[in-house]
Design a protein around this motif. Structure first.
Motif, PDB file in Angstrom:
ATOM      1  N   PRO A  75      16.847   0.046   2.291  1.00 35.45           N
ATOM      2  CA  PRO A  75      15.665   0.452   2.285  1.00 35.45           C
ATOM      3  C   PRO A  75      15.123   1.501   3.261  1.00 35.45           C
ATOM      4  CG  PRO A  75      15.925  -1.573   3.128  1.00 35.45           C
ATOM      5  CD  PRO A  75      17.293  -1.148   2.547  1.00 35.45           C
ATOM      6  N   LEU A  76      13.970   2.046   3.099  1.00 34.49           N
ATOM      7  CA  LEU A  76      13.632   3.126   4.014  1.00 34.49           C
ATOM      8  C   LEU A  76      12.536   2.638   4.761  1.00 34.49           C
ATOM      9  CD1 LEU A  76      13.275   5.772   1.116  1.00 34.49           C
ATOM     10  CD2 LEU A  76      15.207   5.498   2.907  1.00 34.49           C
ATOM     11  N   ILE A  77      12.254   3.170   5.925  1.00 39.86           N
ATOM     12  CA  ILE A  77      11.325   2.664   6.749  1.00 39.86           C
ATOM     13  C   ILE A  77       9.829   3.795   6.458  1.00 39.86           C
ATOM     14  CG2 ILE A  77      10.446   2.980   9.348  1.00 39.86           C
ATOM     15  CD1 ILE A  77      13.277   2.611  10.134  1.00 39.86           C
ATOM     16  N   ALA A  78       8.808   3.184   6.434  1.00 38.62           N
ATOM     17  CA  ALA A  78       7.567   3.705   6.180  1.00 38.62           C
ATOM     18  C   ALA A  78       6.733   4.292   7.514  1.00 38.62           C
ATOM     19  CB  ALA A  78       6.581   2.686   5.170  1.00 38.62           C
ATOM     20  N   ARG A 114       5.599  -7.248   2.440  1.00 39.17           N
ATOM     21  CA  ARG A 114       4.589  -6.203   1.912  1.00 39.17           C
ATOM     22  C   ARG A 114       3.440  -6.746   1.815  1.00 39.17           C
ATOM     23  NH1 ARG A 114       7.080  -2.030  -1.643  1.00 39.17           N
ATOM     24  NH2 ARG A 114       5.383  -2.350  -2.940  1.00 39.17           N
ATOM     25  N   GLY A 115       2.328  -5.900   2.027  1.00 40.79           N
ATOM     26  CA  GLY A 115       0.965  -6.458   1.713  1.00 40.79           C
ATOM     27  C   GLY A 115       0.681  -6.283   0.241  1.00 40.79           C
ATOM     28  N   THR A 116      -0.514  -7.237   0.028  1.00 42.18           N
ATOM     29  CA  THR A 116      -0.778  -7.025  -1.331  1.00 42.18           C
ATOM     30  C   THR A 116      -1.372  -5.586  -2.087  1.00 42.18           C
ATOM     31  OG1 THR A 116      -3.055  -8.062  -0.788  1.00 42.18           O
ATOM     32  CG2 THR A 116      -1.711  -9.637  -1.747  1.00 42.18           C
ATOM     33  N   MET A 117      -2.025  -4.960  -1.039  1.00 43.75           N
ATOM     34  CA  MET A 117      -2.207  -3.547  -1.211  1.00 43.75           C
ATOM     35  C   MET A 117      -1.182  -2.657  -1.009  1.00 43.75           C
ATOM     36  SD  MET A 117      -5.264  -4.252  -2.304  1.00 43.75           S
ATOM     37  CE  MET A 117      -6.410  -3.105  -2.266  1.00 43.75           C
ATOM     38  N   CYS A 118      -0.121  -3.066  -0.959  1.00 44.88           N
ATOM     39  CA  CYS A 118       0.973  -2.181  -0.252  1.00 44.88           C
ATOM     40  C   CYS A 118       1.262  -1.068  -1.467  1.00 44.88           C
ATOM     41  CB  CYS A 118       2.418  -2.831  -0.034  1.00 44.88           C
ATOM     42  SG  CYS A 118       3.593  -1.588   0.321  1.00 44.88           S
ATOM     43  N   ARG A 119       1.187   0.421  -0.702  1.00 42.57           N
ATOM     44  CA  ARG A 119       1.219   1.339  -1.892  1.00 42.57           C
ATOM     45  C   ARG A 119       2.689   1.913  -1.795  1.00 42.57           C
ATOM     46  NH1 ARG A 119      -3.036   5.415   0.618  1.00 42.57           N
ATOM     47  NH2 ARG A 119      -1.845   4.635   2.584  1.00 42.57           N
ATOM     48  N   VAL A 120       3.578   1.614  -0.975  1.00 44.85           N
ATOM     49  CA  VAL A 120       5.202   2.076  -0.722  1.00 44.85           C
ATOM     50  C   VAL A 120       5.681   1.560  -2.100  1.00 44.85           C
ATOM     51  CG1 VAL A 120       7.173   1.955   0.347  1.00 44.85           C
ATOM     52  CG2 VAL A 120       4.901   1.845   1.747  1.00 44.85           C
ATOM     53  N   LEU A 133       7.829  -0.909   8.694  1.00 41.30           N
ATOM     54  CA  LEU A 133       6.802  -0.016   9.149  1.00 41.30           C
ATOM     55  C   LEU A 133       7.109   0.528  10.571  1.00 41.30           C
ATOM     56  CD1 LEU A 133       3.855  -2.195   7.910  1.00 41.30           C
ATOM     57  CD2 LEU A 133       4.388   0.020   7.351  1.00 41.30           C
ATOM     58  N   ARG A 134       6.617   1.642  10.611  1.00 39.58           N
ATOM     59  CA  ARG A 134       6.547   2.341  12.176  1.00 39.58           C
ATOM     60  C   ARG A 134       5.468   3.327  12.389  1.00 39.58           C
ATOM     61  NH1 ARG A 134       8.875   6.278  16.092  1.00 39.58           N
ATOM     62  NH2 ARG A 134      10.257   7.467  14.886  1.00 39.58           N
TER      63      ARG A 134
END
Ligand code: AMP
Ligand code: MG
Length: 344
Positions: A75-78, A114-120, A133-134
């Motif tokens: 996985p990638l860092i957002a 992940r948040g409920t509104m996560c756009r990733v 997250l960073r």
């Protein structure tokens, strides 16, 4: 000659030299446009050069994995511009709150739910329920995340499994035409990737030592960080923690107290190992024994010694404290047996 040169230029990414957006507003705008169109942009951070894309765009994320040859399980860092933006994408509990407020912007990545509104896009998280997250400190990456107003996925801008990129030249050498725009702000000041702490469960775990020393995090948290599960460092099911990583073409021999004929030497500190005069080439990470300087020089040193074509790089002992933990981690992975599937 002239015809060859112009042909070569067509195949190159657009490279611009700037440290802040205002140094070259046109180049910066070009980078933002490229991200909006799902293209890849190389951008320096305080740690290493990142290969950036819009983390909410599944096509862009697929293009990024393909360009690096990165396994889809990794996985990638957002990257987001500030704490508030992070809190919109992920669920930040009390531990994440404390660490984010203490160390962002900076070289710390937090793995959270992940948040409920996560756009990733889920593919950027390899389908996991967690999100890394960073908030980077480097002005160009900060400004890109702010201008795009979406999280930016940005693993290191190099071929998966190989030595990380800490200059724009490294990026062009490794990824060339896959990148639309390269923003060149010179060498990265920290030189090793972010420290990753998983606070998505109990206890908080250090997933990867990096540019922020463990002791500082433990002090802010008021608790000791657990190590990654032992299986995580061995199994391909544990993304990003695969043992072989950061690998030059040459073999790497660790904790060398002597140098054999034909070897190159990666030295540290004022005292050289026995037989150093036999070394085909020597790079000293820090002649004074400064671990921050050594971290900043590490990946350039590996690339430089690799370019000599030696078959083995002997590495002098590096102390494990402070940034030494991250340096040693990278070198251990650079020295590991190389399976056909790499981590990042
Ligand atoms: P990098 O390779 O520098 O891009 O760092 C990415 C690393 O962060 C991955 O290889 C994982 O070790 C870790 N990571 C990223 N996203 C997650 C996630 N959702 N859950 C757990 N670890 C993650
Ligand atoms: Mg990497």
């Amino acid at each position: 000659m002239a015809a060859d040169q112009s042909k070569a230029d067509v195949t190159r990414p657009f490279v611009a030299r700037l440290t802040r957006p205002e140094d070259d507003p046109d180049a910066f705008a070009r980078a933002v446009e490229a991200l909006k169109h799902g293209e890849l942009v190389a951008v320096p951070t305080e740690t290493v050069y990142g290969l950036a894309c819009d983390a909410t765009n599944p096509d862009a994320v697929a293009r990024l994995y393909a360009a690096k040859g990165r396994p889809a399980i990794n996985p990638l860092i957002a990257h987001v511009p500030d704490f508030e933006a992070a809190a919109r994408e992920g669920d930040l509990d009390a531990r994440a709150d404390r660490l984010g407020r203490a160390f962002w912007p900076g070289p710390l990545t937090l793995v959270v739910s992940r948040g409920t509104m996560c756009r990733v896009t889920p593919a950027a998280c390899a389908g996991r329920p967690t999100l890394a997250l960073r908030v980077p400190a480097a002005p160009l990456m900060q400004a890109l995340a702010r201008a795009l107003d979406r999280p930016i996925a940005a693993p290191s801008a190099n071929i998966s499994g190989r030595v990380s990129a800490t200059t724009a030249d490294d990026v062009v050498e490794d990824l060339g035409r896959a990148v639309a725009v390269v923003l060149d702000a010179g060498p990265c000041p920290i030189g090793v990737e972010s420290t990753i702490v998983d606070v998505s469960g109990e206890p908080a775990r250090l997933l990867r030592p990096g540019g922020l020393a463990r002791a500082a995090i433990e002090e802010a948290l008021g608790a000791t960080l657990a190590d990654p599960p032992a299986s995580a460092t061995q199994s391909p099911a544990a993304p990003g923690l695969l043992t072989s990583h950061y690998a030059p073409s040459a073999a790497v021999r660790l904790d060398a107290d002597d140098v054999a004929a034909g070897e190159a030497l990666l030295a540290f500190g004022p005292d050289l190992p026995d037989g150093a005069e036999r070394a085909v080439a020597i790079v000293n990470l820090s002649p004074t024994g400064d671990l921050a300087e050594a971290a900043a020089n590490l990946f350039q040193a590996l690339r430089r010694l690799d370019r000599t074509g030696v078959s083995t790089i002997a590495v002098a002992p590096i102390p494990p404290e402070g940034l030494g933990e991250a340096i040693r981690d990278r070198l251990v992975r650079a020295a590991a047996p190389r399976p056909s599937i790499h981590g990042d």
